[in-house]
Design a protein around this motif. Sequence first.
Motif, PDB file in Angstrom:
ATOM      1  N   ILE A   1       0.842  -1.205   0.000  1.00 37.53           N
ATOM      2  CA  ILE A   1       0.000   0.000   0.000  1.00 37.53           C
ATOM      3  C   ILE A   1       0.870   1.244   0.000  1.00 37.53           C
ATOM      4  CG2 ILE A   1      -1.727   1.310   1.297  1.00 37.53           C
ATOM      5  CD1 ILE A   1      -2.774  -1.328   2.387  1.00 37.53           C
ATOM      6  N   ASP A   2       0.629   2.123  -0.936  1.00 35.90           N
ATOM      7  CA  ASP A   2       1.284   3.423  -0.990  1.00 35.90           C
ATOM      8  C   ASP A   2       0.613   4.330   0.039  1.00 35.90           C
ATOM      9  OD1 ASP A   2       2.262   5.940  -1.508  1.00 35.90           O
ATOM     10  OD2 ASP A   2       1.878   5.884  -3.672  1.00 35.90           O
ATOM     11  N   PRO A   3       1.322   4.779   1.069  1.00 35.68           N
ATOM     12  CA  PRO A   3       0.672   5.604   2.101  1.00 35.68           C
ATOM     13  C   PRO A   3       0.121   6.914   1.560  1.00 35.68           C
ATOM     14  CG  PRO A   3       3.059   5.615   2.380  1.00 35.68           C
ATOM     15  CD  PRO A   3       2.748   4.563   1.362  1.00 35.68           C
ATOM     16  N   ALA A   4       0.701   7.422   0.478  1.00 35.26           N
ATOM     17  CA  ALA A   4       0.198   8.670  -0.105  1.00 35.26           C
ATOM     18  C   ALA A   4      -1.170   8.482  -0.726  1.00 35.26           C
ATOM     19  CB  ALA A   4       1.182   9.193  -1.152  1.00 35.26           C
TER      20      ALA A   4
ATOM     21  N   ARG B   1      -6.334   6.050   2.489  1.00 33.26           N
ATOM     22  CA  ARG B   1      -7.268   6.914   3.199  1.00 33.26           C
ATOM     23  C   ARG B   1      -8.008   6.113   4.264  1.00 33.26           C
ATOM     24  NH1 ARG B   1      -4.521   9.627   0.553  1.00 33.26           N
ATOM     25  NH2 ARG B   1      -5.048  11.386  -0.829  1.00 33.26           N
ATOM     26  N   LEU B   2      -8.379   6.806   5.343  1.00 30.83           N
ATOM     27  CA  LEU B   2      -9.245   6.234   6.372  1.00 30.83           C
ATOM     28  C   LEU B   2     -10.575   6.966   6.344  1.00 30.83           C
ATOM     29  CD1 LEU B   2      -9.836   4.473   8.860  1.00 30.83           C
ATOM     30  CD2 LEU B   2      -8.847   6.302  10.266  1.00 30.83           C
ATOM     31  N   MET B   3     -11.634   6.195   6.073  1.00 32.68           N
ATOM     32  CA  MET B   3     -12.983   6.775   6.050  1.00 32.68           C
ATOM     33  C   MET B   3     -13.648   6.552   7.401  1.00 32.68           C
ATOM     34  SD  MET B   3     -14.381   5.556   2.303  1.00 32.68           S
ATOM     35  CE  MET B   3     -14.128   3.808   2.656  1.00 32.68           C
ATOM     36  N   LEU B   4     -14.299   7.599   7.926  1.00 29.39           N
ATOM     37  CA  LEU B   4     -15.059   7.527   9.172  1.00 29.39           C
ATOM     38  C   LEU B   4     -16.459   8.053   8.892  1.00 29.39           C
ATOM     39  CD1 LEU B   4     -15.475   7.209  12.217  1.00 29.39           C
ATOM     40  CD2 LEU B   4     -14.242   9.364  12.549  1.00 29.39           C
TER      41      LEU B   4
ATOM     42  N   PHE C   1      -9.543  10.753   6.169  1.00 28.97           N
ATOM     43  CA  PHE C   1      -8.228  11.169   6.639  1.00 28.97           C
ATOM     44  C   PHE C   1      -7.128  10.640   5.723  1.00 28.97           C
ATOM     45  CE2 PHE C   1     -10.906  10.664  10.411  1.00 28.97           C
ATOM     46  CZ  PHE C   1     -10.755  11.896  11.036  1.00 28.97           C
ATOM     47  N   THR C   2      -6.143  11.483   5.436  1.00 32.08           N
ATOM     48  CA  THR C   2      -4.889  11.017   4.858  1.00 32.08           C
ATOM     49  C   THR C   2      -3.983  10.577   6.008  1.00 32.08           C
ATOM     50  OG1 THR C   2      -3.789  13.166   4.973  1.00 32.08           O
ATOM     51  CG2 THR C   2      -5.125  12.713   3.004  1.00 32.08           C
TER      52      THR C   2
END
Length: 429
Positions: free
Chosen positions: A125-128, A131-134, A144-145
Amino acid sequence: MTVPTDVDNDLGLTSRRRFLREGGALLGGAVVAGSLAGNEALAASDSADNLPPNIPEWMKTPGDPMGSQPYGTPSPFEKGVIKNIPKNLPQYLSASGRTPLQDLDGIITPNGLFYERHHSGVPTIDPAQHRLMLHGLVDKPLIFTMDDIRRFPSESHIYFLECSGNPSYKKPFGKTASDLVGLVSCAEWTGVSLKVVLQEAGLQPGAKWVVAEGADAAAMTRSIPIEKCLGDAMLIYSQNGERLRPQQGYPLRLLLPGFEGNMSIKWLRRLHVTAEPTYSREETSKYTDLMPDGSARDFTFYMEAKSIITRPSGGQRLSAPGFHEISGIAWSGHGKVKRVEVSVDDGKSWQDAQLQEPVLTRALTRFRLPWQWGGGPAVIQSRATDETGYVQPTLAELLAVRGDNYYYHNNAIWPWRIAADGEVSNGNA
């Protein structure tokens, strides 16, 4: 600072002399092998050239220059200390690799030896682009990035993580400590309190659960009670001081201290706040257990008090009668380990082991007990008591309550059998 007196010095010398004298008597031939007479006996072998009083070969030439290992690696003489990965699995996408517990000291597991459990391989997974969806029962849905996550106040805590199937209830049982309970490890975790992130979105009154989903091909999904999410749950991006490794959920994972490991979702991509649990595959066909009456026991979140002797343990051999230190680890998902007892006579009597500081909540605790082995057959075992008063049970006691169909949450006392020749094997095999 107290200055040592002549009496203190005399006592120190006396203690050292006594240890050497008694140790020599206890270890017998082992001491001779390390003496000059031992060197003469070894003179026929090449290794003797490096033993006192000779100058060893590694003193005769400079070693590797700085920069030869941009990322440090263990000594080549420790090449056997690796993750315990079965060699006969039908496939390796949904599989596990175990920590070599019997080869480790202290309570912190090196990142390269931390146990693994995957349900569909390890994604890259490329961290750039992660995304974290809430969303769900929140006032303000958010995405969130990784940079956004790292802007929150950070925390670091030492916690263990354990697979709920560590080990199963049925034979064949493992030969070594790693085979048996190697699906447990402990690390210092760094990240963000999940509570802080949830408060950023604003929880609505009906919010009772948070459904976490991973970004692996299995979309690993678990439901978490809101009380845990507002307690010690964390969003983790670093482990033992460095960024998470891909096998441990890089770039972001959930960590639920004390809960079964499958709930600490790796490669975390989504948090869905709901009023009810989702009853995913992992909460129905997996991670539930059939009871003797036909009912199913589900949502067995907590890992209960447990311990294991790692030295001496299965696959090892005591070199000679005399002094040996019994050492192992204990842990509990309900808090701190309060006490560890050790038996060297197959459970007939027990004595308290010393707990190594620090004793932390929901972390591995190292215990030790000095032991004089007489050279005959023996059975050694340990049992832990946590701060709630819960005492680690025997395997027979667990089976009497849960039956043969049970699979997860085996926290039984485990005996090691020592033969007269010093060989150590599984006492329940």
